[in-house]
Enzyme design. Structure first.
Site, PDB file in Angstrom:
ATOM      1  N   LYS A  16       0.824  -1.220   0.000  1.00 16.21           N
ATOM      2  CA  LYS A  16       0.000   0.000   0.000  1.00 16.21           C
ATOM      3  C   LYS A  16       0.852   1.261   0.000  1.00 16.21           C
ATOM      4  CE  LYS A  16      -2.108  -0.592   3.914  1.00 16.21           C
ATOM      5  NZ  LYS A  16      -1.514  -1.798   4.468  1.00 16.21           N
ATOM      6  N   ARG A  89      -9.701   1.449   8.033  1.00 14.81           N
ATOM      7  CA  ARG A  89      -9.316   0.080   8.359  1.00 14.81           C
ATOM      8  C   ARG A  89     -10.435  -0.667   9.054  1.00 14.81           C
ATOM      9  NH1 ARG A  89      -3.470   1.011   8.561  1.00 14.81           N
ATOM     10  NH2 ARG A  89      -2.445  -1.015   8.589  1.00 14.81           N
ATOM     11  N   ARG A 128      11.993  -5.864   5.011  1.00 17.77           N
ATOM     12  CA  ARG A 128      11.836  -4.459   4.640  1.00 17.77           C
ATOM     13  C   ARG A 128      12.419  -3.460   5.635  1.00 17.77           C
ATOM     14  NH1 ARG A 128       5.425  -2.882   4.785  1.00 17.77           N
ATOM     15  NH2 ARG A 128       4.996  -3.566   6.906  1.00 17.77           N
ATOM     16  N   ARG A 156      11.215  -1.856  10.829  1.00 21.55           N
ATOM     17  CA  ARG A 156      10.095  -1.364  11.616  1.00 21.55           C
ATOM     18  C   ARG A 156       9.830  -2.298  12.777  1.00 21.55           C
ATOM     19  NH1 ARG A 156       5.059  -0.020   7.899  1.00 21.55           N
ATOM     20  NH2 ARG A 156       4.035  -1.144   9.575  1.00 21.55           N
ATOM     21  N   ARG A 167      -1.000  -8.273  13.404  1.00 20.31           N
ATOM     22  CA  ARG A 167      -1.482  -7.291  12.428  1.00 20.31           C
ATOM     23  C   ARG A 167      -2.248  -7.984  11.309  1.00 20.31           C
ATOM     24  NH1 ARG A 167       3.902  -5.132  11.062  1.00 20.31           N
ATOM     25  NH2 ARG A 167       2.948  -3.887   9.434  1.00 20.31           N
TER      26      ARG A 167
HETATM   27  P1  ADP Z   1       0.857  -1.917   7.605  1.00 28.75           P
HETATM   28  O1  ADP Z   1      -0.290  -1.723   6.666  1.00 28.75           O
HETATM   29  O2  ADP Z   1       2.052  -2.509   6.951  1.00 28.75           O
HETATM   30  O3  ADP Z   1       0.442  -2.629   8.859  1.00 28.75           O
HETATM   31  P2  ADP Z   1       0.799   0.871   8.421  1.00 28.75           P
HETATM   32  O4  ADP Z   1       1.979   1.771   8.443  1.00 28.75           O
HETATM   33  O5  ADP Z   1      -0.306   1.222   7.490  1.00 28.75           O
HETATM   34  O6  ADP Z   1       1.385  -0.543   8.126  1.00 28.75           O
HETATM   35  O7  ADP Z   1       0.169   0.779   9.909  1.00 28.75           O
HETATM   36  C1  ADP Z   1       0.943   0.396  11.038  1.00 28.75           C
HETATM   37  C2  ADP Z   1       0.043   0.282  12.275  1.00 28.75           C
HETATM   38  O8  ADP Z   1      -0.567   1.558  12.597  1.00 28.75           O
HETATM   39  C3  ADP Z   1      -1.146  -0.659  12.112  1.00 28.75           C
HETATM   40  O9  ADP Z   1      -0.783  -2.004  12.337  1.00 28.75           O
HETATM   41  C4  ADP Z   1      -2.113  -0.120  13.179  1.00 28.75           C
HETATM   42  O10 ADP Z   1      -1.751  -0.561  14.472  1.00 28.75           O
HETATM   43  C5  ADP Z   1      -1.887   1.380  13.135  1.00 28.75           C
HETATM   44  N1  ADP Z   1      -2.879   2.042  12.228  1.00 28.75           N
HETATM   45  C6  ADP Z   1      -2.610   2.662  11.045  1.00 28.75           C
HETATM   46  N2  ADP Z   1      -3.733   3.137  10.480  1.00 28.75           N
HETATM   47  C7  ADP Z   1      -4.750   2.795  11.315  1.00 28.75           C
HETATM   48  C8  ADP Z   1      -6.168   2.974  11.276  1.00 28.75           C
HETATM   49  N3  ADP Z   1      -6.771   3.588  10.249  1.00 28.75           N
HETATM   50  N4  ADP Z   1      -6.907   2.490  12.304  1.00 28.75           N
HETATM   51  C9  ADP Z   1      -6.330   1.860  13.334  1.00 28.75           C
HETATM   52  N5  ADP Z   1      -4.997   1.651  13.436  1.00 28.75           N
HETATM   53  C10 ADP Z   1      -4.211   2.108  12.439  1.00 28.75           C
END
Ligand code: ADP
Length: 210
Positions: A16, A89, A128, A156, A167
């Site tokens: 993404k 999400r 990554r 990360r 996750r």
């Molecule tokens: P990835 O999609 O690889 O998990 P992101 O950088 O998009 O990585 O998100 C990392 C973490 O941030 C998620 O696992 C979650 O805990 C939190 N997060 C991000 N966006 C949201 C959201 N819209 N609602 C709830 N938690 C979120």
């Protein structure tokens, strides 16, 4: 200038961020990564960072009550269309987002689902690195310094195995239903996101921007 915003749906490590940013640069969209925003808040120790930390540490989603005001505020300052990476999400977030766009009088966002099998996600996540400054992502060993901004590249914390499985579970339980939500509303494009980043970008341009 694009007029319809896009939301990128996909499991962790589905691409993404890579694809969202690239398409945003190419197509003239604003870009928001809610994960990137949260990690910056964590590093800077802001009130948002303190609130979000326990959830991120467990690989869980941050509650809607925290996420919604943050994103709505960002959208309020927005001119033109955006690519939202990592938001919505949950169903509650998707509904709130539609309401916000209706209130702003903008076209409702279209969604892109990057579909990648779990085994490939697990393979990707072990390799990554992310720039601590601008959140650009590369494969491990590819660069020590960010090719975008010169910042430091680091693994990360939430990519560690147990947290990654959490996750992935959160994605399947809470986010996967959004594929149906957008599909039923005729606002979904599915991309089988297994090829090279270059090929996926080309497919996105063909399917989304034309
Ligand atoms: P990835 O999609 O690889 O998990 P992101 O950088 O998009 O990585 O998100 C990392 C973490 O941030 C998620 O696992 C979650 O805990 C939190 N997060 C991000 N966006 C949201 C959201 N819209 N609602 C709830 N938690 C979120």
């Amino acid at each position: 200038m694009p007029t319809q915003s896009l939301v990128f749906l996909g499991a962790p490590a589905s691409g993404k961020g890579t694809q969202g940013r690239r398409l945003a640069e190419f197509g003239g969209f604003s870009y928001l990564s809610t994960g990137g925003l949260l990690r910056t808040a964590l590093r800077e120790g802001t009130a948002l960072g303190k609130e979000a930390r326990p959830f991120l540490d467990r690989g869980e989603y941050v509650p809607d009550e925290v996420m919604l005001p943050m994103v709505i505020e960002w959208l309020g300052a927005l001119k033109g269309a955006a690519i939202l990476d990592g938001f919505p999400r949950t169903l509650a977030q998707a509904e709130a987002l539609d309401t916000a766009y209706l209130e702003m009088g903008h076209p409702l966002p279209h969604s892109v689902f990057l579909d990648v099998p779990d085994e490939e996600l697990r393979r990707r996540v072990t390799g990554r690195l992310e720039c601590v400054s601008c959140h650009w992502v590369t494969s491990r060993g590819a660069f020590e310094v960010c090719s975008k901004c010169g910042g430091k590249m680091a693994p990360r914390a939430d990519d560690e195995v147990v947290r990654f499985e959490n996750r992935l579970n959160e994605f399947e339980r809470l986010t996967f239903p959004l594929v149906r939500f957008y599909e039923e509303r005729g606002r979904l494009t599915l991309i089988e996101a297994l090829g090279s980043p270059e090929d996926i970008h080309t497919e996105l341009r063909l399917k989304i921007l034309l």
